[in-house]
Design a protein around this motif. Sequence first.
Motif, mmCIF file in Angstrom:
data_model
loop_
_atom_site.group_PDB
_atom_site.id
_atom_site.type_symbol
_atom_site.label_atom_id
_atom_site.label_comp_id
_atom_site.label_asym_id
_atom_site.label_seq_id
_atom_site.Cartn_x
_atom_site.Cartn_y
_atom_site.Cartn_z
ATOM 1 N N MET A 1 0.834 -1.198 0.000
ATOM 2 C CA MET A 1 0.000 0.000 0.000
ATOM 3 C C MET A 1 0.875 1.257 0.000
ATOM 4 O O MET A 1 0.568 2.242 -0.676
ATOM 5 N N THR A 2 1.955 1.214 0.761
ATOM 6 C CA THR A 2 2.869 2.359 0.819
ATOM 7 C C THR A 2 3.470 2.646 -0.548
ATOM 8 O O THR A 2 3.580 3.802 -0.969
ATOM 9 N N TYR A 3 3.865 1.579 -1.278
ATOM 10 C CA TYR A 3 4.427 1.763 -2.618
ATOM 11 C C TYR A 3 3.391 2.379 -3.559
ATOM 12 O O TYR A 3 3.721 3.228 -4.402
ATOM 13 N N LEU A 4 2.150 1.954 -3.431
ATOM 14 C CA LEU A 4 1.080 2.471 -4.273
ATOM 15 C C LEU A 4 0.904 3.971 -4.052
ATOM 16 O O LEU A 4 0.832 4.756 -5.007
ATOM 17 N N ILE A 5 0.848 4.369 -2.799
ATOM 18 C CA ILE A 5 0.672 5.791 -2.478
ATOM 19 C C ILE A 5 1.882 6.597 -2.940
ATOM 20 O O ILE A 5 1.746 7.687 -3.510
ATOM 21 N N SER A 6 3.072 6.054 -2.736
ATOM 22 C CA SER A 6 4.296 6.760 -3.144
ATOM 23 C C SER A 6 4.329 6.980 -4.649
ATOM 24 O O SER A 6 4.780 8.032 -5.127
ATOM 25 N N ALA A 7 3.847 6.006 -5.408
ATOM 26 C CA ALA A 7 3.824 6.149 -6.866
ATOM 27 C C ALA A 7 2.886 7.273 -7.287
ATOM 28 O O ALA A 7 3.214 8.089 -8.154
ATOM 29 N N ILE A 8 1.713 7.338 -6.663
ATOM 30 C CA ILE A 8 0.740 8.379 -7.007
ATOM 31 C C ILE A 8 1.242 9.757 -6.581
ATOM 32 O O ILE A 8 0.980 10.771 -7.244
ATOM 33 N N GLN A 9 2.008 9.817 -5.513
ATOM 34 C CA GLN A 9 2.532 11.102 -5.036
ATOM 35 C C GLN A 9 3.567 11.703 -5.979
ATOM 36 O O GLN A 9 3.907 12.883 -5.844
ATOM 37 N N LYS A 10 4.057 10.933 -6.933
ATOM 38 C CA LYS A 10 4.968 11.498 -7.930
ATOM 39 C C LYS A 10 4.230 12.458 -8.854
ATOM 40 O O LYS A 10 4.843 13.295 -9.514
ATOM 41 N N ILE A 11 2.903 12.325 -8.906
ATOM 42 C CA ILE A 11 2.088 13.247 -9.692
ATOM 43 C C ILE A 11 1.675 14.443 -8.837
ATOM 44 O O ILE A 11 1.736 15.588 -9.267
ATOM 45 N N ASP A 12 1.258 14.135 -7.620
ATOM 46 C CA ASP A 12 0.846 15.187 -6.682
ATOM 47 C C ASP A 12 1.272 14.751 -5.286
ATOM 48 O O ASP A 12 0.731 13.792 -4.729
ATOM 49 N N ALA A 13 2.245 15.453 -4.734
ATOM 50 C CA ALA A 13 2.821 15.058 -3.444
ATOM 51 C C ALA A 13 1.820 15.125 -2.301
ATOM 52 O O ALA A 13 2.032 14.512 -1.243
ATOM 53 N N ASN A 14 0.730 15.862 -2.484
ATOM 54 C CA ASN A 14 -0.249 16.011 -1.403
ATOM 55 C C ASN A 14 -1.232 14.846 -1.324
ATOM 56 O O ASN A 14 -1.855 14.623 -0.284
ATOM 57 N N ILE A 15 -1.369 14.122 -2.434
ATOM 58 C CA ILE A 15 -2.316 13.004 -2.449
ATOM 59 C C ILE A 15 -1.802 11.870 -1.560
ATOM 60 O O ILE A 15 -0.639 11.478 -1.639
ATOM 61 N N GLY A 16 -2.682 11.351 -0.721
ATOM 62 C CA GLY A 16 -2.344 10.179 0.079
ATOM 63 C C GLY A 16 -1.585 10.460 1.351
ATOM 64 O O GLY A 16 -1.183 9.520 2.048
ATOM 65 N N GLN A 17 -1.396 11.729 1.675
ATOM 66 C CA GLN A 17 -0.622 12.043 2.870
ATOM 67 C C GLN A 17 -1.326 11.535 4.131
ATOM 68 O O GLN A 17 -0.712 10.944 5.018
ATOM 69 N N GLU A 18 -2.639 11.774 4.194
ATOM 70 C CA GLU A 18 -3.407 11.315 5.354
ATOM 71 C C GLU A 18 -3.408 9.787 5.436
ATOM 72 O O GLU A 18 -3.278 9.206 6.527
ATOM 73 N N ALA A 19 -3.535 9.150 4.279
ATOM 74 C CA ALA A 19 -3.533 7.684 4.255
ATOM 75 C C ALA A 19 -2.205 7.128 4.747
ATOM 76 O O ALA A 19 -2.157 6.138 5.489
ATOM 77 N N LEU A 20 -1.102 7.782 4.366
ATOM 78 C CA LEU A 20 0.215 7.341 4.823
ATOM 79 C C LEU A 20 0.360 7.480 6.334
ATOM 80 O O LEU A 20 0.913 6.602 7.004
ATOM 81 N N GLU A 21 -0.137 8.586 6.848
ATOM 82 C CA GLU A 21 -0.040 8.816 8.294
ATOM 83 C C GLU A 21 -0.805 7.747 9.068
ATOM 84 O O GLU A 21 -0.345 7.260 10.110
ATOM 85 N N ILE A 22 -1.973 7.378 8.561
ATOM 86 C CA ILE A 22 -2.758 6.331 9.232
ATOM 87 C C ILE A 22 -2.042 4.985 9.145
ATOM 88 O O ILE A 22 -2.012 4.212 10.106
ATOM 89 N N LEU A 23 -1.440 4.717 7.979
ATOM 90 C CA LEU A 23 -0.702 3.462 7.817
ATOM 91 C C LEU A 23 0.455 3.362 8.802
ATOM 92 O O LEU A 23 0.765 2.281 9.323
#
Length: 408
Positions: free
Chosen positions: A1-23
């Motif tokens: 899941m972390t890799y998935l979020i990190s990949a999407i953040q290459k487009i927009d660094a703000n996306i998935g920040q909350e999800a990462l914190e919860i993880l």
Amino acid sequence: MTYLISAIQKIDANIGQEALEILQSSQNPTYEVILCLLINEISQTSEHISLILDDYHFINDEQVHKIISFLVDYMPRFMHLVVSTRLDPPLSLTRMRAHRELVEIRSKDLRLTLEETAVILNDVMGFALTMEDVKSLDERVEGWAASLYMAALSMQGTKDVSRFIKTFTGSNRFILDYLMEEVLGKETAEVKDFLLRTSIVERMNASLCNSILDKEDNQQILSQLERSNTFLIPLDNEQIWYRYHHLFADLLQKRLMNIHPTQISNLHTRASIWYDEESLLTEAISHALKGEDLDRVANLVEKYGFAVTSFNQEKTLSSWLELLPVDVVRNRPWLCILQAWLHYSFGPRAKAEDYLEIAESLIVQAPSTNETSPAPHFSSSVDQQRIKGAIASIRAHISITEGHFQPY
């Protein structure tokens, strides 16, 4: 899941920040909760997103499949998932096809056309091949781009390119190394054994494979190989008949010869038996011949010879008899009769009588037989009577044709 979020953040660094914190917290949330947060944030962006998952066939974690499946079901319309894989992933492919939400690029779509092959060889790589040479090589590589490149590597500095192309096989060192490392090296022992032993036939189905390997349930392996795109080419839409890519078949046959040379004859015999049972005469005889079982070839020609002539296929019969040594034919009365019929039909007719006399002499030489004690190449005394009848029939044909027959 972390890799998935990190990949999407290459487009927009703000996306998935909350999800990462919860993880990274101690809350231990379910993947559905994390994905809902992620999908909601993606929905708020205006960017078109393409998420690329390469070599997905290496994924064997069920949890990962569930995550991707959930993402596919609920991701925004402007988000696209690109999956590169040798196996169909365990996603809802059927449903997506039905809703036209799926674009598939299969191995057949990646095959080079003859024109593309010519452009690559002559325009890109600088060869000056004739169209005949291009076509000949294309028939060997069957649109497989990697093998075309490896063939081109091997051709560099070759003086006689035409000869190289005619002899280009799966045993070429570049092809051999690639197939050994990328294909055979990654298969289980059971699949390797299946590939090697079934390489003796030009086409196969599950029943034929069962006969060759002397075990059942080979349909499962065929289906697995097709799904994994392991150089297995379907020959019909019903997924019944298949064949191997020519270069792959070359490799398998060479490996079979190196590893199990003493078993090859038996494998061909099993194939011949199956083809015989299915009334596929040419294949049955071909594999008996490849198995160097001349007795079986002779038996098959005796079994089907007259049936072939009844369909006006004397040339087929002639080609079968030519496969046998003369002494084998001359030692079997039925083969002599078939040979006599061919000479009667196509000449020289004098030889027809020669073979009829040989057939007669074999009957005379044979010991007296009965139903329970057959002589060599005779099934019974009844068979001897049938042989005599066949000889008389051909002689009658000859007499009528040559005008020697006088009606009462």
